[in-house]
Design a protein around this motif. Structure first.
Motif, short mmCIF file in Angstrom:
data_model
loop_
_atom_site.label_atom_id
_atom_site.label_comp_id
_atom_site.label_asym_id
_atom_site.label_seq_id
_atom_site.Cartn_x
_atom_site.Cartn_y
_atom_site.Cartn_z
N SER A 1 50.99 33.88 41.07
CA SER A 1 51.07 33.31 39.71
C SER A 1 49.71 32.86 39.16
O SER A 1 49.35 33.18 38.03
CB SER A 1 52.03 32.12 39.70
N ASN A 2 48.97 32.08 39.95
CA ASN A 2 47.70 31.56 39.45
C ASN A 2 46.61 32.61 39.43
O ASN A 2 45.70 32.56 38.60
CB ASN A 2 47.27 30.34 40.29
N ASN A 3 46.69 33.58 40.35
CA ASN A 3 45.78 34.72 40.28
C ASN A 3 46.01 35.49 38.98
O ASN A 3 45.06 35.91 38.31
CB ASN A 3 46.01 35.67 41.46
N ILE A 4 47.28 35.70 38.64
CA ILE A 4 47.63 36.42 37.41
C ILE A 4 47.03 35.72 36.20
O ILE A 4 46.43 36.36 35.32
CB ILE A 4 49.17 36.52 37.26
N LEU A 5 47.17 34.39 36.15
CA LEU A 5 46.63 33.64 35.01
C LEU A 5 45.10 33.72 34.99
O LEU A 5 44.48 33.88 33.94
CB LEU A 5 47.09 32.19 35.08
N GLY A 6 44.48 33.64 36.17
CA GLY A 6 43.02 33.75 36.26
C GLY A 6 42.53 35.10 35.77
O GLY A 6 41.52 35.20 35.07
N ILE A 7 43.26 36.16 36.13
CA ILE A 7 42.92 37.51 35.65
C ILE A 7 42.99 37.57 34.14
O ILE A 7 42.13 38.16 33.48
CB ILE A 7 43.86 38.56 36.29
N GLU A 8 43.99 36.91 33.56
CA GLU A 8 44.14 36.90 32.10
C GLU A 8 43.01 36.11 31.43
O GLU A 8 42.55 36.48 30.35
CB GLU A 8 45.50 36.32 31.70
N TYR A 9 42.54 35.04 32.07
CA TYR A 9 41.38 34.31 31.54
C TYR A 9 40.17 35.24 31.47
O TYR A 9 39.44 35.26 30.47
CB TYR A 9 41.04 33.10 32.43
N ILE A 10 39.96 35.98 32.54
CA ILE A 10 38.79 36.87 32.59
C ILE A 10 38.94 38.02 31.60
O ILE A 10 37.97 38.42 30.94
CB ILE A 10 38.57 37.38 34.03
N LYS A 11 40.15 38.56 31.46
CA LYS A 11 40.39 39.59 30.45
C LYS A 11 40.05 39.06 29.06
O LYS A 11 39.45 39.76 28.24
CB LYS A 11 41.87 40.02 30.48
N ALA A 12 40.42 37.81 28.80
CA ALA A 12 40.13 37.20 27.49
C ALA A 12 38.63 37.08 27.29
O ALA A 12 38.11 37.33 26.20
CB ALA A 12 40.79 35.83 27.40
N LEU A 13 37.92 36.71 28.37
CA LEU A 13 36.45 36.62 28.29
C LEU A 13 35.85 37.97 27.94
O LEU A 13 34.95 38.07 27.09
CB LEU A 13 35.90 36.10 29.61
N ILE A 14 36.35 39.03 28.57
CA ILE A 14 35.82 40.38 28.32
C ILE A 14 36.10 40.79 26.88
O ILE A 14 35.23 41.34 26.19
CB ILE A 14 36.45 41.39 29.30
N ARG A 15 37.32 40.52 26.40
CA ARG A 15 37.71 40.96 25.05
C ARG A 15 37.01 40.17 23.95
O ARG A 15 36.72 40.71 22.89
CB ARG A 15 39.23 40.81 24.90
N THR A 16 36.73 38.91 24.18
CA THR A 16 36.06 38.10 23.16
C THR A 16 34.55 38.26 23.22
O THR A 16 33.85 37.84 22.29
CB THR A 16 36.39 36.61 23.34
N GLY A 17 34.04 38.85 24.29
CA GLY A 17 32.59 38.92 24.45
C GLY A 17 32.00 37.54 24.64
O GLY A 17 30.87 37.26 24.24
N SER A 18 32.77 36.65 25.26
CA SER A 18 32.37 35.26 25.42
C SER A 18 31.08 35.12 26.22
O SER A 18 30.79 35.91 27.12
CB SER A 18 33.50 34.48 26.11
N HIS A 19 30.31 34.08 25.88
CA HIS A 19 29.06 33.78 26.60
C HIS A 19 29.33 32.90 27.82
O HIS A 19 28.42 32.60 28.59
CB HIS A 19 28.11 33.03 25.66
N LEU A 20 30.60 32.47 27.99
CA LEU A 20 30.94 31.57 29.09
C LEU A 20 31.04 32.33 30.42
O LEU A 20 31.19 33.54 30.44
CB LEU A 20 32.28 30.88 28.79
N PHE A 21 30.98 31.58 31.50
CA PHE A 21 31.15 32.14 32.84
C PHE A 21 32.44 31.58 33.45
O PHE A 21 33.00 30.60 32.96
CB PHE A 21 29.96 31.76 33.74
N PHE A 22 32.90 32.21 34.52
CA PHE A 22 34.10 31.76 35.20
C PHE A 22 33.81 31.46 36.66
O PHE A 22 32.95 32.08 37.27
CB PHE A 22 35.20 32.83 35.15
N ASP A 23 34.57 30.53 37.19
CA ASP A 23 34.59 30.31 38.64
C ASP A 23 36.00 29.86 38.99
O ASP A 23 36.77 29.46 38.12
CB ASP A 23 33.57 29.25 39.06
#
Length: 330
Positions: free
Chosen positions: A95-117
């Motif tokens: 479940s939480n991996n799925i949500l984390g993957i969606e956070y990263i997908k959102a970062l890719i789609r928005t072209g965000s300048h933020l990083f993830f950990d």
């Protein structure tokens, strides 16, 4: 602390994650978004997210759903295993991996300048009970609270202290079961065309839901009757909640139209002052009257949801309390 607007809070992982990332990205502050995950491996989550936003994946999903008529989750898992291997398929199940993957997908789609950990989630899994010595899941903690069992050693002392304060104020715990009759009433007043206007509705599920509503005598019974091979229990729960709150496809704004601050520390206040937001801040109720119609519609939904939520508390609250809240400063 930034509010997640109700239409995104009641949405699936993809929309929920996109809205959260978009709100933080819109502040135009440097930094990192940190989330919990079962795997604790941000590189693996990045690889899966990168694959899931590819054109090739989209085509594979369309073809597989047509052929198998399976749920999106089962189809995604199958494709990841075929294309990336069992290791990544196993990661994409949690479940939480799925949500984390969606956070990263959102970062890719928005072209965000933020990083993830990511921080490794330990203890009981989502909606599961803990083994001896493990951390408890949120659902299990809620069950313990509703059963009036001891919380010592399960939650931090300051959290327990706050719970006791809220109990004395008759503001805790909220119980969705107190709204059960109201939910069934609201849904029984709807027809197939009304259900068709709900988010997450497709492939004629509105007819199945309409029939289930006519027979169900409890919310759990309604969920069980409506669940199908293609529609997971989580998705059915979201549809029912959206129907009850009056959230329809007309309310599906792609991006949040405002940033509503609920609370801040001194450091948070400095960050807000240094931010250069792409979308407006909402601090006072009067701020919404100066915003586009979409923002006003969304805030009205927020207030309605809060007014209904108070009915689930030990002592029902009055309407419009949401509009009287002040920012919490620590």
């Amino acid at each position: 602390v930034i509010e997640m607007p109700v239409i995104y809070a009641c949405a699936g992982a993809e929309k929920f994650a996109y809205a959260g990332v978009k709100l933080l990205d819109s502040l135009n502050l440097p930094g990192k978004i940190i989330f919990g995950s079962e795997c604790g491996d941000v590189d693996s989550l990045y690889k899966i997210a990168d694959f899931l936003v590819s054109d090739g994946y989209s085509e594979l999903v369309k073809n597989e759903i047509v052929c198998t008529k399976g749920s999106y989750a089962s189809v995604r898992e199958k494709i990841i295993e075929e294309q990336m291997g069992s290791k990544y398929a196993s990661i994409a199940k949690e479940s939480n991996n799925i949500l984390g993957i969606e956070y990263i997908k959102a970062l890719i789609r928005t072209g965000s300048h933020l990083f993830f950990d990511t921080i490794s989630r330990k203890g009981a899994g989502h909606d599961k009970n803990a083994l001896k010595g493990e951390f408890h899941s949120a659902s299990e903690i809620r069950d313990i609270i509703h059963n009036n069992e001891k919380l010592n050693s399960i939650l931090p002392e300051n959290t327990i202290r706050k719970i006791e304060e809220l109990k004395l104020e008759s503001r805790f715990p909220a119980d969705y079961k107190k709204l059960e009759t109201a939910v069934l009433y609201a849904l029984r007043m709807m027809g197939p065309q009304d259900f068709k206007m709900m988010p997450d509705i497709s492939e004629g599920i509105e007819n199945r839901l309409y029939k289930s509503v006519k027979q169900a005598r409890s919310i759990d019974g309604l969920y069980t009757m409506t669940k199908s091979k293609r529609y997971s229990m989580a998705r059915i729960r979201r549809i029912v909640l959206n129907a009850f709150l009056g959230i329809t496809k007309d309310h599906q704004f792609e991006e949040p139209p405002y940033i509503r601050i609920l609370g801040m520390s001194e450091q948070g206040e400095r960050l807000i002052k240094n931010s250069k937001p792409d979308i407006p801040f909402a601090v006072r109720t009067a701020d919404f009257s100066k915003m586009p119609q979409s923002a006003q519609v969304l805030f009205d939904l927020e207030c309605r949801a809060d007014d209904i939520y108070t009915l689930s508390m030990p002592k029902a609250g009055a309407c419009s309390e949401n509009m009287q809240h002040k920012i919490v400063k620590i």
